[in-house]
Design a protein around this motif. Structure first.
Motif, PDB file in Angstrom:
ATOM      1  N   LYS A 181      -5.049   6.252  27.826  1.00  0.00           N
ATOM      2  CA  LYS A 181      -5.638   6.909  26.608  1.00  0.00           C
ATOM      3  C   LYS A 181      -5.226   6.082  25.549  1.00  0.00           C
ATOM      4  CE  LYS A 181      -6.035  11.289  24.120  1.00  0.00           C
ATOM      5  NZ  LYS A 181      -5.702  12.620  24.136  1.00  0.00           N
ATOM      6  N   MET A 182      -6.372   5.504  24.818  1.00  0.00           N
ATOM      7  CA  MET A 182      -5.817   4.875  23.555  1.00  0.00           C
ATOM      8  C   MET A 182      -6.657   5.302  22.174  1.00  0.00           C
ATOM      9  SD  MET A 182      -6.207   0.992  24.802  1.00  0.00           S
ATOM     10  CE  MET A 182      -7.549   1.040  26.103  1.00  0.00           C
ATOM     11  N   GLU A 183      -5.931   5.791  21.179  1.00  0.00           N
ATOM     12  CA  GLU A 183      -6.653   6.393  20.117  1.00  0.00           C
ATOM     13  C   GLU A 183      -6.053   6.077  18.901  1.00  0.00           C
ATOM     14  OE1 GLU A 183      -6.377  10.568  20.850  1.00  0.00           O
ATOM     15  OE2 GLU A 183      -4.566  10.550  20.941  1.00  0.00           O
ATOM     16  N   ILE A 184      -6.624   6.260  17.795  1.00  0.00           N
ATOM     17  CA  ILE A 184      -6.240   6.132  16.453  1.00  0.00           C
ATOM     18  C   ILE A 184      -5.789   7.314  15.816  1.00  0.00           C
ATOM     19  CG2 ILE A 184      -6.266   5.159  14.207  1.00  0.00           C
ATOM     20  CD1 ILE A 184      -7.687   2.868  15.253  1.00  0.00           C
ATOM     21  N   GLU A 185      -4.583   7.917  15.628  1.00  0.00           N
ATOM     22  CA  GLU A 185      -4.389   9.082  15.009  1.00  0.00           C
ATOM     23  C   GLU A 185      -3.940   8.794  13.560  1.00  0.00           C
ATOM     24  OE1 GLU A 185      -1.525  11.544  17.349  1.00  0.00           O
ATOM     25  OE2 GLU A 185      -2.725  10.848  19.359  1.00  0.00           O
ATOM     26  N   ARG A 186      -4.116   9.903  12.691  1.00  0.00           N
ATOM     27  CA  ARG A 186      -3.528  10.091  11.300  1.00  0.00           C
ATOM     28  C   ARG A 186      -2.270  10.891  11.478  1.00  0.00           C
ATOM     29  NH1 ARG A 186      -6.249   9.823   6.417  1.00  0.00           N
ATOM     30  NH2 ARG A 186      -6.963   8.083   7.405  1.00  0.00           N
ATOM     31  N   VAL A 187      -1.188  10.206  10.921  1.00  0.00           N
ATOM     32  CA  VAL A 187       0.212  10.428  10.947  1.00  0.00           C
ATOM     33  C   VAL A 187       0.367  10.612   9.271  1.00  0.00           C
ATOM     34  CG1 VAL A 187       2.659  10.256  11.434  1.00  0.00           C
ATOM     35  CG2 VAL A 187       0.748   9.739  13.036  1.00  0.00           C
ATOM     36  N   THR A 188       1.200  11.608   8.911  1.00  0.00           N
ATOM     37  CA  THR A 188       1.634  11.568   7.607  1.00  0.00           C
ATOM     38  C   THR A 188       3.255  11.766   7.687  1.00  0.00           C
ATOM     39  OG1 THR A 188      -0.272  12.692   6.621  1.00  0.00           O
ATOM     40  CG2 THR A 188       1.672  12.787   5.156  1.00  0.00           C
ATOM     41  N   LEU A 189       3.753  10.690   6.776  1.00  0.00           N
ATOM     42  CA  LEU A 189       5.246  10.595   6.737  1.00  0.00           C
ATOM     43  C   LEU A 189       5.626  10.755   5.261  1.00  0.00           C
ATOM     44  CD1 LEU A 189       6.237   8.301   9.620  1.00  0.00           C
ATOM     45  CD2 LEU A 189       6.134  10.632   9.678  1.00  0.00           C
ATOM     46  N   PRO A 190       7.011  11.172   4.901  1.00  0.00           N
ATOM     47  CA  PRO A 190       7.381  10.863   3.593  1.00  0.00           C
ATOM     48  C   PRO A 190       7.782   9.618   3.213  1.00  0.00           C
ATOM     49  CG  PRO A 190       8.842  12.310   4.604  1.00  0.00           C
ATOM     50  CD  PRO A 190       7.862  12.094   5.551  1.00  0.00           C
ATOM     51  N   SER A 191       7.657   9.207   1.981  1.00  0.00           N
ATOM     52  CA  SER A 191       8.385   7.977   1.579  1.00  0.00           C
ATOM     53  C   SER A 191       9.730   8.347   1.460  1.00  0.00           C
ATOM     54  CB  SER A 191       7.592   7.252   0.639  1.00  0.00           C
ATOM     55  OG  SER A 191       7.856   8.080  -0.552  1.00  0.00           O
ATOM     56  N   VAL A 192      10.439   7.276   1.435  1.00  0.00           N
ATOM     57  CA  VAL A 192      11.993   7.147   1.129  1.00  0.00           C
ATOM     58  C   VAL A 192      12.203   6.266  -0.010  1.00  0.00           C
ATOM     59  CG1 VAL A 192      12.540   8.389   3.221  1.00  0.00           C
ATOM     60  CG2 VAL A 192      12.941   5.968   2.947  1.00  0.00           C
ATOM     61  N   ASP A 193      13.262   6.463  -0.575  1.00  0.00           N
ATOM     62  CA  ASP A 193      13.714   5.446  -1.643  1.00  0.00           C
ATOM     63  C   ASP A 193      14.126   4.153  -1.148  1.00  0.00           C
ATOM     64  OD1 ASP A 193      14.868   3.840  -3.671  1.00  0.00           O
ATOM     65  OD2 ASP A 193      16.296   5.570  -4.297  1.00  0.00           O
ATOM     66  N   ARG A 194      13.401   2.999  -1.065  1.00  0.00           N
ATOM     67  CA  ARG A 194      13.573   1.776  -0.605  1.00  0.00           C
ATOM     68  C   ARG A 194      14.889   1.080  -0.970  1.00  0.00           C
ATOM     69  NH1 ARG A 194       8.725  -1.199  -3.722  1.00  0.00           N
ATOM     70  NH2 ARG A 194       9.835  -1.454  -5.579  1.00  0.00           N
ATOM     71  N   LYS A 217       0.912  -1.168   0.057  1.00  0.00           N
ATOM     72  CA  LYS A 217       0.123   0.025   0.085  1.00  0.00           C
ATOM     73  C   LYS A 217       0.846   1.149   0.012  1.00  0.00           C
ATOM     74  CE  LYS A 217      -4.110  -2.330   2.027  1.00  0.00           C
ATOM     75  NZ  LYS A 217      -4.708  -2.646   0.716  1.00  0.00           N
ATOM     76  N   VAL A 218       2.009   1.300   0.695  1.00  0.00           N
ATOM     77  CA  VAL A 218       2.872   2.599   0.759  1.00  0.00           C
ATOM     78  C   VAL A 218       3.387   2.579  -0.639  1.00  0.00           C
ATOM     79  CG1 VAL A 218       5.148   3.257   1.579  1.00  0.00           C
ATOM     80  CG2 VAL A 218       3.469   2.442   3.138  1.00  0.00           C
ATOM     81  N   TRP A 219       3.838   1.305  -1.299  1.00  0.00           N
ATOM     82  CA  TRP A 219       4.741   1.704  -2.677  1.00  0.00           C
ATOM     83  C   TRP A 219       3.577   1.844  -3.738  1.00  0.00           C
ATOM     84  CZ3 TRP A 219       7.622  -3.636  -1.530  1.00  0.00           C
ATOM     85  CH2 TRP A 219       8.627  -3.220  -0.919  1.00  0.00           C
ATOM     86  N   ALA A 220       2.240   1.790  -3.627  1.00  0.00           N
ATOM     87  CA  ALA A 220       1.291   1.991  -4.544  1.00  0.00           C
ATOM     88  C   ALA A 220       1.007   3.394  -4.416  1.00  0.00           C
ATOM     89  CB  ALA A 220       0.011   1.199  -4.364  1.00  0.00           C
ATOM     90  N   ILE A 221       1.413   4.152  -3.605  1.00  0.00           N
ATOM     91  CA  ILE A 221       0.885   5.588  -3.469  1.00  0.00           C
ATOM     92  C   ILE A 221       2.086   6.337  -4.367  1.00  0.00           C
ATOM     93  CG2 ILE A 221       0.704   7.728  -1.831  1.00  0.00           C
ATOM     94  CD1 ILE A 221      -0.163   5.840   0.524  1.00  0.00           C
ATOM     95  N   GLY A 222       3.116   5.958  -4.774  1.00  0.00           N
ATOM     96  CA  GLY A 222       3.753   6.784  -5.348  1.00  0.00           C
ATOM     97  C   GLY A 222       5.454   6.508  -5.109  1.00  0.00           C
ATOM     98  N   ASP A 223       5.979   7.483  -5.884  1.00  0.00           N
ATOM     99  CA  ASP A 223       7.441   7.520  -5.746  1.00  0.00           C
ATOM    100  C   ASP A 223       8.258   7.928  -4.408  1.00  0.00           C
ATOM    101  OD1 ASP A 223       7.881   6.350  -8.330  1.00  0.00           O
ATOM    102  OD2 ASP A 223       7.957   8.248  -9.303  1.00  0.00           O
ATOM    103  N   ALA A 224       9.385   7.882  -4.181  1.00  0.00           N
ATOM    104  CA  ALA A 224       9.910   8.374  -3.014  1.00  0.00           C
ATOM    105  C   ALA A 224       9.722   9.952  -2.724  1.00  0.00           C
ATOM    106  CB  ALA A 224      11.477   8.255  -3.077  1.00  0.00           C
ATOM    107  N   GLY A 225       9.416  10.262  -1.700  1.00  0.00           N
ATOM    108  CA  GLY A 225       9.286  11.647  -1.462  1.00  0.00           C
ATOM    109  C   GLY A 225       7.674  12.005  -1.439  1.00  0.00           C
ATOM    110  N   VAL A 226       6.823  11.073  -1.563  1.00  0.00           N
ATOM    111  CA  VAL A 226       5.398  11.382  -1.600  1.00  0.00           C
ATOM    112  C   VAL A 226       4.849  11.226  -0.104  1.00  0.00           C
ATOM    113  CG1 VAL A 226       4.668   8.793  -2.257  1.00  0.00           C
ATOM    114  CG2 VAL A 226       3.089  10.667  -2.743  1.00  0.00           C
ATOM    115  N   ALA A 227       4.077  11.840   0.369  1.00  0.00           N
ATOM    116  CA  ALA A 227       3.354  11.906   1.557  1.00  0.00           C
ATOM    117  C   ALA A 227       2.650  10.719   1.779  1.00  0.00           C
ATOM    118  CB  ALA A 227       2.390  13.106   1.871  1.00  0.00           C
ATOM    119  N   ILE A 228       2.836   9.857   2.844  1.00  0.00           N
ATOM    120  CA  ILE A 228       2.048   8.841   3.086  1.00  0.00           C
ATOM    121  C   ILE A 228       1.329   8.819   4.451  1.00  0.00           C
ATOM    122  CG2 ILE A 228       2.308   6.168   3.766  1.00  0.00           C
ATOM    123  CD1 ILE A 228       3.413   6.743   0.955  1.00  0.00           C
ATOM    124  N   PRO A 229      -0.102   8.751   4.227  1.00  0.00           N
ATOM    125  CA  PRO A 229      -0.936   8.932   5.484  1.00  0.00           C
ATOM    126  C   PRO A 229      -1.242   7.665   5.923  1.00  0.00           C
ATOM    127  CG  PRO A 229      -2.399   9.021   3.193  1.00  0.00           C
ATOM    128  CD  PRO A 229      -0.841   8.885   3.041  1.00  0.00           C
TER     129      PRO A 229
END
Length: 76
Positions: A51-64, A29-41
């Motif tokens: 406290k327990m919760e699910i949060e949305r975090v966005t990180l950039p992908s890197v060149d695998r 799913k990460v690789w399907a979003i796009g090339d290195a540098g794309v934002a991954i939600p």
């Protein structure tokens, strides 16, 4: 308070609003979003004290294919 990025104990439960239960699903799913540098939600389960919760975090992908070095910003 909320923290940015991923931390010890965080559990990734989704990528781009799609549930993942295995590492294979996660990487596909990460690789399907796009090339290195794309934002991954990511949907991240976090437990802080009682406290327990699910949060949305966005990180950039890197060149695998790139090697990791110290001092590099956090990414996927």
């Amino acid at each position: 308070g909320k923290r940015a990025g991923l931390g010890e104990g965080d559990i990734v439960v989704g990528v781009n609003k799609q549930r993942v239960t295995t590492m294979v699903e996660f990487f596909r799913k990460v690789w399907a979003i796009g090339d290195a540098g794309v934002a991954i939600p990511l949907d991240v389960f976090r437990a802080e004290g009682r406290k327990m919760e699910i949060e949305r975090v966005t990180l950039p992908s890197v060149d695998r294919n790139a090697r990791y070095s110290t001092g590099r910003k956090q990414g996927l």
